[in-house]
Design an enzyme around this catalytic site. Structure first.
Site, PDB file in Angstrom:
ATOM      1  N   LYS A 296     -37.356  78.952 -58.620  1.00  0.00           N
ATOM      2  CA  LYS A 296     -38.088  78.569 -59.480  1.00  0.00           C
ATOM      3  C   LYS A 296     -39.228  77.823 -58.978  1.00  0.00           C
ATOM      4  O   LYS A 296     -40.072  77.579 -58.220  1.00  0.00           O
ATOM      5  CB  LYS A 296     -36.613  76.850 -59.837  1.00  0.00           C
ATOM      6  CG  LYS A 296     -35.425  77.376 -59.956  1.00  0.00           C
ATOM      7  CD  LYS A 296     -34.489  76.322 -60.074  1.00  0.00           C
ATOM      8  CE  LYS A 296     -33.065  77.366 -61.160  1.00  0.00           C
ATOM      9  NZ  LYS A 296     -32.111  76.025 -61.271  1.00  0.00           N
TER      10      LYS A 296
ATOM     11  N   TYR B 144     -30.315  81.484 -69.632  1.00  0.00           N
ATOM     12  CA  TYR B 144     -29.241  79.792 -69.192  1.00  0.00           C
ATOM     13  C   TYR B 144     -28.253  79.802 -70.515  1.00  0.00           C
ATOM     14  O   TYR B 144     -28.254  78.319 -70.903  1.00  0.00           O
ATOM     15  CB  TYR B 144     -30.060  78.883 -68.950  1.00  0.00           C
ATOM     16  CG  TYR B 144     -30.589  78.855 -67.510  1.00  0.00           C
ATOM     17  CD1 TYR B 144     -29.647  78.647 -66.706  1.00  0.00           C
ATOM     18  CD2 TYR B 144     -31.999  78.393 -67.113  1.00  0.00           C
ATOM     19  CE1 TYR B 144     -29.954  78.553 -65.056  1.00  0.00           C
ATOM     20  CE2 TYR B 144     -32.581  78.765 -66.179  1.00  0.00           C
ATOM     21  CZ  TYR B 144     -31.326  78.566 -65.385  1.00  0.00           C
ATOM     22  OH  TYR B 144     -32.149  77.998 -63.806  1.00  0.00           O
TER      23      TYR B 144
ATOM     24  N   PHE C 117     -28.773  68.528 -71.227  1.00  0.00           N
ATOM     25  CA  PHE C 117     -30.107  68.890 -69.723  1.00  0.00           C
ATOM     26  C   PHE C 117     -30.500  70.238 -70.434  1.00  0.00           C
ATOM     27  O   PHE C 117     -32.051  70.671 -69.304  1.00  0.00           O
ATOM     28  CB  PHE C 117     -29.782  68.451 -68.442  1.00  0.00           C
ATOM     29  CG  PHE C 117     -28.660  69.662 -67.885  1.00  0.00           C
ATOM     30  CD1 PHE C 117     -28.966  71.046 -67.524  1.00  0.00           C
ATOM     31  CD2 PHE C 117     -27.314  68.879 -67.376  1.00  0.00           C
ATOM     32  CE1 PHE C 117     -28.212  72.077 -67.961  1.00  0.00           C
ATOM     33  CE2 PHE C 117     -26.211  70.035 -67.214  1.00  0.00           C
ATOM     34  CZ  PHE C 117     -26.544  71.646 -67.434  1.00  0.00           C
TER      35      PHE C 117
ATOM     36  N   ARG D  70     -24.465  82.295 -52.987  1.00  0.00           N
ATOM     37  CA  ARG D  70     -24.402  81.504 -53.475  1.00  0.00           C
ATOM     38  C   ARG D  70     -23.764  80.646 -52.037  1.00  0.00           C
ATOM     39  O   ARG D  70     -24.486  79.085 -52.209  1.00  0.00           O
ATOM     40  CB  ARG D  70     -23.290  81.191 -53.973  1.00  0.00           C
ATOM     41  CG  ARG D  70     -23.288  81.558 -55.576  1.00  0.00           C
ATOM     42  CD  ARG D  70     -23.910  80.829 -56.882  1.00  0.00           C
ATOM     43  NE  ARG D  70     -23.835  79.775 -57.146  1.00  0.00           N
ATOM     44  CZ  ARG D  70     -24.073  78.975 -58.088  1.00  0.00           C
ATOM     45  NH1 ARG D  70     -25.483  79.736 -59.520  1.00  0.00           N
ATOM     46  NH2 ARG D  70     -23.235  78.383 -58.625  1.00  0.00           N
TER      47      ARG D  70
ATOM     48  N   THR E 165     -24.873  73.145 -56.238  1.00  0.00           N
ATOM     49  CA  THR E 165     -26.163  72.997 -57.743  1.00  0.00           C
ATOM     50  C   THR E 165     -27.089  71.833 -57.147  1.00  0.00           C
ATOM     51  O   THR E 165     -27.762  71.264 -57.451  1.00  0.00           O
ATOM     52  CB  THR E 165     -25.464  72.329 -58.747  1.00  0.00           C
ATOM     53  OG1 THR E 165     -24.425  74.078 -59.650  1.00  0.00           O
ATOM     54  CG2 THR E 165     -26.345  72.841 -59.949  1.00  0.00           C
TER      55      THR E 165
ATOM     56  N   ARG F   2     -30.132  74.597 -51.037  1.00  0.00           N
ATOM     57  CA  ARG F   2     -31.006  73.247 -51.687  1.00  0.00           C
ATOM     58  C   ARG F   2     -30.837  71.972 -50.280  1.00  0.00           C
ATOM     59  O   ARG F   2     -31.592  71.666 -51.048  1.00  0.00           O
ATOM     60  CB  ARG F   2     -29.980  73.001 -52.938  1.00  0.00           C
ATOM     61  CG  ARG F   2     -30.682  74.534 -53.591  1.00  0.00           C
ATOM     62  CD  ARG F   2     -29.334  74.620 -54.794  1.00  0.00           C
ATOM     63  NE  ARG F   2     -29.844  75.209 -56.182  1.00  0.00           N
ATOM     64  CZ  ARG F   2     -29.227  76.045 -56.466  1.00  0.00           C
ATOM     65  NH1 ARG F   2     -27.440  75.710 -56.752  1.00  0.00           N
ATOM     66  NH2 ARG F   2     -29.593  76.270 -58.079  1.00  0.00           N
TER      67      ARG F   2
ATOM     68  N   ASN G 102     -33.988  72.297 -58.226  1.00  0.00           N
ATOM     69  CA  ASN G 102     -33.526  72.413 -57.501  1.00  0.00           C
ATOM     70  C   ASN G 102     -33.693  73.686 -56.863  1.00  0.00           C
ATOM     71  O   ASN G 102     -32.869  74.765 -56.492  1.00  0.00           O
ATOM     72  CB  ASN G 102     -32.053  72.280 -58.014  1.00  0.00           C
ATOM     73  CG  ASN G 102     -31.336  73.284 -58.445  1.00  0.00           C
ATOM     74  OD1 ASN G 102     -32.564  74.305 -59.315  1.00  0.00           O
ATOM     75  ND2 ASN G 102     -29.845  73.100 -59.201  1.00  0.00           N
TER      76      ASN G 102
ATOM     77  N   GLU H 148     -27.870  89.413 -65.690  1.00  0.00           N
ATOM     78  CA  GLU H 148     -29.471  88.719 -65.455  1.00  0.00           C
ATOM     79  C   GLU H 148     -29.828  89.757 -64.808  1.00  0.00           C
ATOM     80  O   GLU H 148     -31.081  89.696 -65.154  1.00  0.00           O
ATOM     81  CB  GLU H 148     -28.565  87.949 -64.752  1.00  0.00           C
ATOM     82  CG  GLU H 148     -27.889  86.550 -65.134  1.00  0.00           C
ATOM     83  CD  GLU H 148     -27.743  85.342 -63.619  1.00  0.00           C
ATOM     84  OE1 GLU H 148     -27.670  84.699 -63.849  1.00  0.00           O
ATOM     85  OE2 GLU H 148     -27.493  86.042 -62.420  1.00  0.00           O
TER      86      GLU H 148
HETATM   87  P1  IDP Z   1     -26.238  76.810 -61.127  1.00  0.00           P
HETATM   88  O1  IDP Z   1     -28.151  76.997 -60.217  1.00  0.00           O
HETATM   89  O2  IDP Z   1     -26.081  76.481 -59.619  1.00  0.00           O
HETATM   90  O3  IDP Z   1     -25.589  77.994 -61.380  1.00  0.00           O
HETATM   91  P2  IDP Z   1     -25.584  75.277 -62.559  1.00  0.00           P
HETATM   92  O4  IDP Z   1     -24.707  74.292 -63.921  1.00  0.00           O
HETATM   93  O5  IDP Z   1     -25.458  76.940 -63.956  1.00  0.00           O
HETATM   94  O6  IDP Z   1     -25.921  75.483 -61.687  1.00  0.00           O
HETATM   95  O7  IDP Z   1     -27.069  74.858 -63.686  1.00  0.00           O
HETATM   96  C1  IDP Z   1     -28.114  75.426 -64.167  1.00  0.00           C
HETATM   97  C2  IDP Z   1     -29.374  74.704 -63.702  1.00  0.00           C
HETATM   98  O8  IDP Z   1     -29.180  74.218 -64.652  1.00  0.00           O
HETATM   99  C3  IDP Z   1     -29.010  73.970 -62.699  1.00  0.00           C
HETATM  100  O9  IDP Z   1     -29.488  74.696 -60.759  1.00  0.00           O
HETATM  101  C4  IDP Z   1     -29.953  73.228 -62.733  1.00  0.00           C
HETATM  102  O10 IDP Z   1     -31.394  73.633 -62.586  1.00  0.00           O
HETATM  103  C5  IDP Z   1     -29.790  72.722 -63.783  1.00  0.00           C
HETATM  104  N1  IDP Z   1     -28.928  71.270 -64.165  1.00  0.00           N
HETATM  105  C6  IDP Z   1     -27.305  72.045 -63.940  1.00  0.00           C
HETATM  106  N2  IDP Z   1     -27.014  70.401 -64.385  1.00  0.00           N
HETATM  107  C7  IDP Z   1     -27.127  69.876 -64.232  1.00  0.00           C
HETATM  108  C8  IDP Z   1     -27.958  68.098 -64.563  1.00  0.00           C
HETATM  109  O11 IDP Z   1     -26.865  67.722 -64.062  1.00  0.00           O
HETATM  110  N3  IDP Z   1     -29.003  67.530 -64.846  1.00  0.00           N
HETATM  111  C9  IDP Z   1     -30.019  67.985 -64.707  1.00  0.00           C
HETATM  112  N4  IDP Z   1     -30.227  69.486 -64.796  1.00  0.00           N
HETATM  113  C10 IDP Z   1     -28.695  70.610 -64.360  1.00  0.00           C
HETATM  114 MG    MG Z   2     -25.292  79.186 -62.489  1.00  0.00          MG
END
Ligand code: IDP
Ligand code: MG
Length: 487
Positions: A110, A150, A158, A186, A192, A203, A213, A227
């Protein structure tokens, strides 16, 4: 110091040789050379520092140190080269690959990872782990691309900030390949939310906030495929073989590959169950066909026998009727003769007048007195004979007729037999009388039509009649005369 260092290198090399020998033997099937009595497991060539000892041993012959049989690592260089060649050949065979090792995942660094200079470090982690990089680019992602990527989070609060953050700087999308690449990817990423990520994960080691993250990783094989297709074209993905492959993966690759091959073969033949199901189906089909043929034969036999007995019954009836009519005819003739003789006093009355004229007895027997009476009698007789001849001529002459049974076969089971019968009966000819008809099954749901008719031999040709029926091509495929009987 230098000698010590060398010693330790030699020691390692011997271990390494052992491992290499075992590994090569396993993979290439190279044969070990026969155990030989060797005074140095680590040969002279490998251990130059021992040379003086070797000479001493040779001289000593039966030294204290018992010579024990030790397997030679490689008997000579040719063997070694041969094994190497065999190994490379086998490795080059596609079935030597374990498909599981080909799993791909989509990883994206990112914008915060780029800004913080972690690109190399993170890529290095994947490389060090043994994964293979198939594609990578450095780019600024468009809003629509990020929104598509996404899309499953579109309803999250968010989401707008996530899209803004992801588009705020360059990203590094990548495709990594390897055994369980998706799951392992993963695991390497960590949770996450970095506050839940274990130390040692990317992370867990490099970030603290869920909104920053630093890295994305596919969460399933299906989303990885999606993807990868979204971020890369097929041309952007390189297929290459890492020289480390056999050092990253052990030979269970082969087992996996064989299992995969077996699975593939089975699925090609529809699997063992479906193969037996196929055989059972084929058997049932053959059984059905045989039953159908049996039924057909039975039907044909039954029909033909019924028809034959019907015909012979008709024939018999016909003969009996003929005999009755013949008897009646001769009786009538006899009676007529009698009536005539009674009425005319002459016998036989049936004789023509000319015959009477020739009768010498009658001619010479008549006298002049009876001449007028005789003339009158002769006139009456002549009149009666004339009337009889007229009456007789009015009697219908015996007409030769034939009863015919036609087999009219349709094209298929969809042919309307009623229409076909209508067509047949629409043929009207002088001397043709249509009779009964019936539908007779001939198998596979198809029925033929049997129609009877009586034709006067003089007026109707059976052959022509058959041809006329065949002219109804829309319904009739063929016409045969199944039975024919003179009436
Ligand atoms: P992942 O990246 O581990 O697959 P996902 O739930 O798919 O997690 O979420 C995608 C991205 O959205 C996360 O990597 C993070 O950057 C962002 N994200 C997820 N949950 C939150 C949140 O509660 N607040 C702000 N950003 C979030
Ligand atoms: Mg995801």
């Amino acid at each position: 110091m230098a000698a010590l260092a060398q010693e330790s290198i030699w020691f390692n090399k011997s271990q390494c040789d052992d491992a290499e020998r075992m590994y090569f033997e396993k993979l290439s099937g190279a044969k070990r050379s026969a155990p030989v009595e060797d005074d140095s497991a680590h040969s002279a060539a490998d251990k130059p520092a021992s040379k003086p000892d070797k000479k001493e041993k040779k001289k000593a012959g039966s030294s204290k140190k018992e010579t024990k049989p030790v397997e030679k690592v490689w008997s000579n260089k040719a063997d070694c080269d041969d094994a190497e060649t065999k190994l490379q050949e086998r490795l080059a065979q596609p079935e030597y690959r374990n498909p599981a090792n080909g799993e791909c995942t989509f990883i994206m660094l990112k914008p915060d990872a780029v800004h913080r200079g972690l690109v190399g470090t993170i890529i290095s982690r994947f490389e060090s782990r043994g994964f293979k990089l198939l594609a990578a680019k450095f780019m600024r992602a468009s809003k629509p691309l990020l929104e598509t990527h996404y899309s499953d989070l579109a309803k999250k609060g968010f989401f707008p900030e996530l899209i803004r953050y992801m588009g705020s700087g360059p990203v590094v999308p990548m495709v990594w390949q390897g055994l369980n690449a998706v799951k392992q990817g993963r695991v390497m990423l960590g949770a996450t939310n970095p506050k839940d990520s274990a130390p040692g994960t990317i992370r867990g080691d490099f970030c603290v906030d869920v909104g920053r993250n630093i890295i994305h990783g596919s969460d399933s094989v299906e989303s990885a495929e999606k993807e990868i297709k979204l971020w890369f074209t097929q041309q952007e993905i390189s297929s290459w073989r890492s020289s480390q492959t056999e050092w990253v993966y052990e030979e269970e690759e082969l087992k996996g590959s064989l299992a995969e091959q077996l699975h593939k073969t089975r699925s090609q033949v529809g699997g063992p169950e479906s193969l037996s199901a196929q055989i059972a189906r084929a058997r049932q089909h053959i059984k059905n066909s045989l039953e159908c043929v049996d039924g057909l034969v039975a039907n044909v036999d039954e029909d033909e026998m019924a028809l034959a007995s019907k015909l012979s019954a008709l024939e018999l009836e016909n003969k009996q009727l003929k005999k009755v009519t013949d008897d009646l005819k001769s009786l009538i003739l006899r009676l007529e003769g009698r009536v005539t003789s009674l009425e005319g006093g002459k016998a036989p009355a049936a004789k023509p007048a000319a015959e009477d004229d020739d009768d010498d007895v009658d001619l010479f027997g008549s006298d002049d007195d009876n001449e007028e009476v005789d003339a009158e009698k002769a006139r009456i007789t002549a009149e009666r004979l004339k009337a009889y001849a007229e009456k007789k001529s009015k009697k219908p002459a015996l007409i030769a007729k034939t009863s015919v049974l036609f087999d009219v076969k349709p094209w298929d089971d969809e042919t309307d037999l009623d229409k076909m019968l209508e067509c047949c009966k629409s043929i009207q000819m002088d001397g043709l009388v249509w009779g009964a008809s019936k539908k007779v099954p001939i198998g596979y749901g198809i029925e033929k039509l049997q129609v009877m008719c009586i034709v006067e031999d003089e007026k109707v040709s059976i052959e022509e009649l058959g041809e006329k029926i065949e002219e109804f091509e829309d319904y009739v495929q063929s016409v045969d005369v199944a039975a024919m009987n003179k009436i």
